[in-house]
Scaffold this active site. Structure first.
Site, short mmCIF file in Angstrom:
data_model
loop_
_atom_site.label_atom_id
_atom_site.label_comp_id
_atom_site.label_asym_id
_atom_site.label_seq_id
_atom_site.Cartn_x
_atom_site.Cartn_y
_atom_site.Cartn_z
CD GLU A 194 -3.14 -1.13 2.03
OE1 GLU A 194 -3.22 -0.22 2.87
OE2 GLU A 194 -4.01 -2.01 1.90
CD GLU A 326 -3.51 -6.12 3.05
OE1 GLU A 326 -4.39 -5.39 3.56
OE2 GLU A 326 -2.29 -5.92 3.19
O1 AHR Z 1 -5.19 -6.03 7.03
C1 AHR Z 1 -5.12 -4.85 7.76
C2 AHR Z 1 -4.47 -3.72 6.98
O2 AHR Z 1 -5.26 -3.38 5.89
C3 AHR Z 1 -3.13 -4.00 6.37
O3 AHR Z 1 -2.08 -3.84 7.26
C4 AHR Z 1 -3.03 -2.98 5.29
O4 AHR Z 1 -2.22 -3.39 4.22
C5 AHR Z 1 -4.48 -2.76 4.89
O5 AHR Z 1 -4.80 -1.43 4.82
#
Ligand code: AHR
Length: 522
Positions: A194, A326
Site C-alpha cells: 500500500e 488483501e
Molecule cells: O489487514 C489490515 C491492513 O489493511 C493491512 O495492514 C493494510 O495493508 C491494509 O490497509
C-alpha cells in the site's frame, strides 16, 4: 428468453434460451470448453504482526503449556495443514513497511513499538527464522513483504541474502549460525505494501521508480530458485478498490522495462467494507447488514474486470498475475477487545462472502493467480480464532476446506439464470455457480444460495457427461449471523448433501443461505 449468467471466461451476460421447469434455475455445464487453471494460490493466507494474529494466534513460545513445536502452536498448524494453505504472506500489511528484520534474528531481539496497530510492544520474538519454521511446519510457501516505505534497498537485499544465500557468504553464515544451514525458499516477494497509503503515500510514478531498484537488488540466491517453477515471483504494489492510478502507472512501467528488472504480479487490495471507519457489527446483525455486505462484496467482480482490462492493454499475454493479496470483510472491532487489534467474529454470512469471492477469482483465473484473505488467525475475516489454549474454526475456515477441489482445478464454463434476491432497495443474484475439473479429472460444482429465506431447487444439466452420482458437502446455519464460539464450536459446520440424478439432470435442493460443493461422478 431468460437472462443467463455465463461463467467461464470473465463475468458476461448473454441472452440465451433456457428451459426452466419446476426448478428455480438450471445450470448447464459446458465440459467440452475447459477454461483456465484456477491457481491454488488464490487460497493464500495473510499473517500480519497485528493484534493476536501472530502472538497468541501462531506463536506461544517454547515454554508455553499450549502444545507447540519450537514455540509454534500445534493446533493452528494442524488446522492449516488440513486446508493445504498454498502460501502465507508476512509480516504485513502496514507493519511490513516499518519492519526492520534485523530486530528479529539471533539471540538478542530488540523490542519495538507497533505504531500501526494499537501501539503494542513488538517483542520481535517471532522473526524470520520462526516464520520460515512455521511455513515448513504448515507445508506451505513463504510470501515475504519487504520494507519499501521506511527501509532501504540495502536492508531489503541483505534480508534476501540472509534468507537465501549460501552459508559460505557472510549473510548465509549468520543464518547458519542461527540454526539453518540450507537457504530458505522464498516463493513470493512483496515489494512494499500500500505505497499509495500507509506504505509511504507515493505517486505511482515514484513507486514505479523504487520498484525497479527493489526488483533488481532484492536478489534470491537460492540455487533451487534460479530457473523453472521455483523462480521467485515479485509482487508489485498495485491498486486499491476502483482506483486505477497504480494499475496504469505500474503496468506502464512494466511494459517499458528492459532486461534489468521485471515483476510477476500486481497486487490488488479490496476489502468488503460498506462504510469507513468499519462500523458494522460481526454478530447479532440483521438482514439489512447481510444484504448490504454481500452486495458490496460482489463489487469484486467488476473491480477485477476493470483492472484486468487495463492490464490487458499493457500485457496482452497475461504474463503478470493480478494478486488480490488483501481481501475479506472488515467489520467493527469486537467490543471489549483492544483498539487497533481488528478482532471480529465470523458468521455464516462471511462464509457465503468467501465462497462468492472464490467463485469470482475462479471466473478470472486467467489473470487472478493469487489472493490472500485478511487475515488468517484472530484478525478481520479470520479462519481461526484462539483464546489462550482454546481454538475454534470459523465458517470461513470451513469454506476453505470445502473448496479444496478448486486448488489447481480447470475452470469449466457454466450457464445459468441467477434469479434475484431482494431486500429493501437492494437486489442481488440469488444463486452463484462455478464448475471445475480437479487435478484428478473429477467434475465438481460449487453452488451458493444468497437468499436467506428460500431454499432453491437447482437443476444441473449434465447430459452427455455420464453422471450417476452427485454428492458433496453443504454449509448452512439457522441464521445468517450464526457463529462458532469456543463454547459451541460446531454451530456452523459442513454436512453431507446429495443430488438426485435422473437421466441427464442432477437436481439439488440447496438450502437457504448456503454454500455447497458437489462432485458429479460417473
Ligand atoms: O489487514 C489490515 C491492513 O489493511 C493491512 O495492514 C493494510 O495493508 C491494509 O490497509
Amino acid at each position: 428468453m431468460k437472462m443467463m449468467f455465463a461463467a467461464g471466461t470473465a463475468l458476461a451476460l448473454t441472452l440465451m434460451p433456457v428451459a426452466l421447469q419446476a426448478q428455480d434455475t438450471t445450470v448447464s455445464i459446458q465440459a467440452d470448453k475447459p477454461g483456465a487453471t484456477i491457481n491454488r494460490q488464490i487460497f493464500g493466507q495473510f499473517a500480519e504482526h497485528l493484534g493476536t494474529g501472530i502472538y497468541g494466534g501462531v506463536w506461544v513460545g517454547k515454554d508455553s503449556p499450549i502444545p507447540n513445536v519450537r514455540g509454534i502452536r500445534s493446533d493452528v498448524v494442524a488446522a492449516l495443514k488440513a486446508i493445504k494453505v498454498p502460501n502465507i504472506r508476512w509480516p504485513g500489511g502496514c507493519f511490513a513497511d516499518e519492519y526492520h528484520w534485523k530486530n528479529g534474528i539471533g539471540a538478542n531481539r530488540r523490542a519495538t513499538v507497533n505504531a500501526n496497530w494499537g501501539g503494542a510492544i513488538e517483542p520481535n520474538t517471532f522473526g524470520t527464522d520462526e516464520f520460515m519454521d512455521f511455513v515448513g511446519q504448515v507445508g506451505t510457501e513463504a510470501f515475504v513483504s519487504v520494507n519499501v516505505g521506511s527501509g532501504t534497498f540495502e536492508e531489503a537485499s541483505e534480508w534476501m541474502a540472509y534468507m537465501t544465500a549460501d552459508q559460505r557468504s557472510a549473510a548465509g553464515a549468520e543464518r547458519a549460525a542461527n540454526g539453518r544451514a540450507e537457504p530458505w525458499k522464498i516463493k513470493f516477494l512483496g515489494i512494499g505494501n500500500e505505497t499509495w497509503g500507509c506504505g509511504g503515500n507515493m505517486r505511482p510514478e515514484h513507486y514505479a521508480d523504487l520498484l525497479k531498484r527493489f526488483a533488481r537488488f532484492t536478489r534470491n540466491y537460492n540455487p533451487a530458485q534460479q530457473t523453472g517453477d521455483g523462480v521467485m515471483q515479485r509482487i508489485a504494489v498495485g491498486p486499491t478498490d476502483d482506483d486505477t492510478a497504480y494499475t496504469e502507472g505500474v503496468m506502464k512501467a512494466w511494459a517499458g522495462r528492459d532486461w534489468s528488472w521485471s515483476m510477476e504480479g500486481l497486487s490488488l487490495h479490496s476489502y468488503t467494507v460498506p462504510q469507513w471507519p468499519p462500523s458494522l457489527p460481526s454478530t447479532e446483525f440483521g438482514e439489512g447488514d447481510y444484504a448490504l455486505i454481500l452486495k458490496t462484496t460482489l463489487k469484486m467482480e467488476g473491480r477485477i474486470a476493470a483492472h484486468s482490462a487495463i492490464m490487458d492493454r499493457y500485457d496482452p499475454k497475461k504474463e503478470v498475475a493480478l494478486v488480490v493479496d488483501e481481501w475479506g470483510v472488515w467489520l467493527r472491532e469486537t467490543p471489549g477487545t483492544p483498539s487497533g487489534f481488528l478482532q471480529q467474529q465470523n458468521s455464516m454470512r462471511d462464509a457465503i462472502l468467501a465462497a462468492l469471492n472464490f467463485n469470482i477469482f475462479a471466473r478470472h483465473a486467467d489473470r487472478v493467480r493469487g489472493a490472500n484473505i485478511a487475515q488468517m488467525v484472530n484478525v478481520l475475516q479470520a479462519l481461526i480464532l484462539t483464546d489462550g489454549p482454546k481454538m475454534v474454526l470459523t465458517p470461513t475456515y470451513h469454506v476453505h476446506k470445502m473448496y479444496l477441489p478448486m486448488q489447481d482445478a480447470t475452470l469449466i464454463p457454466v450457464r445459468f439464470d441467477p434469479g434475484t434476491y431482494h431486500h429493501g432497495d437492494l437486489t442481488l443474484p440469488a444463486i452463484d455457480a462455478v464448475a471445475m475439473r480437479d487435478t484428478g479429472g473429477r467434475l465438481w460444482l460449487s453452488l451458493v444460495n444468497l437468499d436467506p429465506h428460500k431454499a432453491k431447487e437447482v437443476a444441473v444439466d449434465v447430459s452427455g457427461l455420464n453422471v450417476k452420482r452427485a454428492a458433496g458437502e453443504v454449509l448452512t446455519a439457522p441464521n445468517v449471523n450464526s457463529i462458532n464460539t469456543f463454547d459451541v464450536p460446531n454451530a456452523v459446520v459442513p454436512k453431507p448433501i446429495t443430488g438426485t440424478v435422473r437421466g441427464g439432470t442432477v437436481t439439488v435442493a440447496l438450502p437457504a443461505k448456503s454454500v455447497a460443493v458437489i462432485a458429479l461422478d460417473p
